[in-house]
Design an enzyme around this catalytic site. Structure first.
Site, short mmCIF file in Angstrom:
data_model
loop_
_atom_site.label_atom_id
_atom_site.label_comp_id
_atom_site.label_asym_id
_atom_site.label_seq_id
_atom_site.Cartn_x
_atom_site.Cartn_y
_atom_site.Cartn_z
N ALA A 71 0.86 -1.17 0.00
CA ALA A 71 0.00 0.00 0.00
C ALA A 71 0.90 1.23 0.00
CB ALA A 71 -0.89 -0.01 1.24
N GLU A 117 -0.71 -9.18 -0.45
CA GLU A 117 -2.13 -9.42 -0.17
C GLU A 117 -2.96 -9.42 -1.45
OE1 GLU A 117 -1.81 -6.24 2.79
OE2 GLU A 117 -2.86 -7.54 4.19
N GLU A 137 4.40 -4.87 7.38
CA GLU A 137 3.69 -3.76 8.03
C GLU A 137 4.14 -3.52 9.46
OE1 GLU A 137 2.28 -6.25 6.33
OE2 GLU A 137 0.87 -5.41 4.89
C1 HXC Z 1 5.04 4.34 -1.17
C2 HXC Z 1 6.94 3.38 -1.97
C3 HXC Z 1 6.57 2.13 -1.41
C4 HXC Z 1 5.36 2.07 -0.70
C5 HXC Z 1 8.46 1.89 -2.41
N1 HXC Z 1 8.12 3.18 -2.58
N2 HXC Z 1 7.56 1.24 -1.70
N3 HXC Z 1 6.18 4.48 -1.84
N4 HXC Z 1 4.63 3.19 -0.59
N5 HXC Z 1 4.91 0.95 -0.16
C6 HXC Z 1 8.84 4.22 -3.30
C7 HXC Z 1 10.06 4.67 -2.53
O1 HXC Z 1 9.71 5.60 -1.55
C8 HXC Z 1 10.90 5.27 -3.62
O2 HXC Z 1 10.40 6.56 -3.93
C9 HXC Z 1 10.61 4.38 -4.81
O3 HXC Z 1 9.37 3.73 -4.52
C10 HXC Z 1 11.67 3.31 -5.02
O4 HXC Z 1 11.84 2.58 -3.78
P1 HXC Z 1 13.25 2.38 -3.07
O5 HXC Z 1 12.98 2.13 -1.63
O6 HXC Z 1 14.17 3.49 -3.43
O7 HXC Z 1 13.75 1.05 -3.81
P2 HXC Z 1 14.74 -0.05 -3.22
O8 HXC Z 1 15.87 0.61 -2.47
O9 HXC Z 1 15.05 -0.94 -4.36
O10 HXC Z 1 13.89 -0.84 -2.13
C11 HXC Z 1 12.73 -1.60 -2.51
C12 HXC Z 1 11.89 -1.97 -1.26
C13 HXC Z 1 11.53 -0.70 -0.48
C14 HXC Z 1 12.69 -2.94 -0.37
C15 HXC Z 1 10.63 -2.69 -1.77
O11 HXC Z 1 11.00 0.26 -1.39
C16 HXC Z 1 10.54 -0.93 0.61
O12 HXC Z 1 10.89 -1.45 1.66
N6 HXC Z 1 9.30 -0.47 0.41
C17 HXC Z 1 8.24 -0.53 1.39
C18 HXC Z 1 7.76 -1.95 1.58
C19 HXC Z 1 6.65 -2.01 2.63
O13 HXC Z 1 6.83 -1.71 3.79
N7 HXC Z 1 5.44 -2.39 2.18
C20 HXC Z 1 4.29 -2.47 3.04
C21 HXC Z 1 3.55 -1.19 2.97
S1 HXC Z 1 2.16 -1.21 4.11
P3 HXC Z 1 11.37 7.87 -3.97
O14 HXC Z 1 10.40 8.96 -4.21
O15 HXC Z 1 12.09 7.89 -2.68
O16 HXC Z 1 12.28 7.56 -5.14
C22 HXC Z 1 1.07 -2.24 3.37
C23 HXC Z 1 -0.02 -2.81 4.17
C24 HXC Z 1 -1.18 -2.00 4.32
O17 HXC Z 1 1.15 -2.58 2.23
C25 HXC Z 1 -1.85 -2.30 5.58
C26 HXC Z 1 -1.68 -1.29 6.61
C27 HXC Z 1 -0.49 -0.43 6.53
#
Ligand code: HXC
Length: 263
Positions: A71, A117, A137
């Site tokens: 998300a 999911e 999360e």
């Molecule tokens: C918004 C996101 C994002 C996300 C990545 N980006 N994931 N933006 N929401 N979930 C954006 C980054 O901010 C970045 O933007 C660009 O995408 C590229 O990501 P990087 O982090 O620079 O890439 P990398 O170093 O290759 O790392 C990849 C990654 C990392 C390991 C997947 O992006 C990451 O950990 N993302 C979050 C994963 C996460 O926690 N997902 C769960 C979300 S909560 P900029 O602008 O900086 O270039 C969820 C559940 C919902 O899904 C339920 C309640 C919360």
């Protein structure tokens, strides 16, 4: 494309049946993070594909690097409890889970949080050997909100679901296939072809049979064994009202391929 955050294509189906709806998540700069616009676009695309009689199956895919990295954290970061409650955030994703035609997630790269999911909402999950799954999360101070604690647990059992959801660690494809999240693993360069072939195979079947097969399997997650068996048997009986049952069984007897008409 008519959509902001996805690409919608139709593959085949020019003779009015057997086509595949192909949805590609397309927010490359955010690793396909699932914001409200993505949900609106997917919902609209699914509405179109459900109405379209030429479509017999749908594939949902992302990019080589990410199916979806979750998300959209930036969109959620400043929300209040009341914002989330009143919007009933993520409830709209039930549209995908409840879509009546068969769906395939074709997953390469990150399928994290909401990405994992959403992939699990699909009926079949074909993964490239590059795919990584996780529910991180907890690392953001929250928990899964699009079915992770429920669908993942049903797929993999308590032991692994707790491990993944409480530590937030990723799992690779081998572990995900062993655990029952992934249907098939393929080399990354074969992912899309394999998903298309599987979708075309499904779309070549009788659509009412495919829809009832999906409904019957999904029923098993909602009900007791006896009720599930009854649902299955009644659905099975109902297919004897279709032309396609007559055609499928006649074709077998006559040693020829069936020509289903979805009627
Ligand atoms: C918004 C996101 C994002 C996300 C990545 N980006 N994931 N933006 N929401 N979930 C954006 C980054 O901010 C970045 O933007 C660009 O995408 C590229 O990501 P990087 O982090 O620079 O890439 P990398 O170093 O290759 O790392 C990849 C990654 C990392 C390991 C997947 O992006 C990451 O950990 N993302 C979050 C994963 C996460 O926690 N997902 C769960 C979300 S909560 P900029 O602008 O900086 O270039 C969820 C559940 C919902 O899904 C339920 C309640 C919360």
């Amino acid at each position: 494309s008519e959509f902001e955050t996805i690409l919608l294509e139709r593959k085949g189906g020019s003779d009015g049946k057997g086509g595949v709806g192909w949805i590609t998540l397309n927010r490359p700069k955010a690793l396909n993070a699932l914001n409200a616009q993505v949900l609106a676009d997917i919902t609209a695309a699914l509405d179109e594909l459900e109405r379209d009689d030429s479509i017999g199956a749908v594939v949902l895919t992302g990019s080589e690097k990410a199916f979806a990295a979750g998300a959209d954290i930036k969109e959620m970061a400043t929300k209040s409890y009341m914002d989330m409650f009143l919007a009933d955030t993520f409830a709209g994703w039930d549209r995908l889970a409840n879509f009546r035609k068969p769906t395939i997630a074709a997953v390469a790269g990150y399928a994290l949080g909401g990405g994992c999911e959403v992939a699990m909402m699909c009926d079949i999950l074909i993964a490239a050997d590059t795919a990584k799954f996780g529910q991180p999360e907890i690392k953001l101070g929250v928990i899964p909100g699009m079915g992770g604690s429920q669908r993942l647990t049903r797929a993999v059992g308590k032991a692994k679901a707790m491990d993944l959801i409480l530590t937030g660690r990723n799992m690779g494809v081998e572990e995900a296939e062993r655990a029952g999240v992934v249907s098939r693993i393929v080399p990354a360069d074969q992912l899309l072809d394999t998903a298309l072939e599987a979708a075309q195979t499904i779309a070549s079947m009788s659509l009412p049979a495919a829809m009832l097969a999906k409904a019957a399997v999904n029923r098993s997650f909602e009900t007791s064994l006896a009720e599930g068996l009854l649902f299955e048997r009644r659905a099975f009986h109902s297919l004897f009202a279709t032309d396609d049952q007559k055609e499928g069984m006649a074709a077998f007897t006559e040693k020829r391929p069936p020509n289903f008409t979805n009627s």
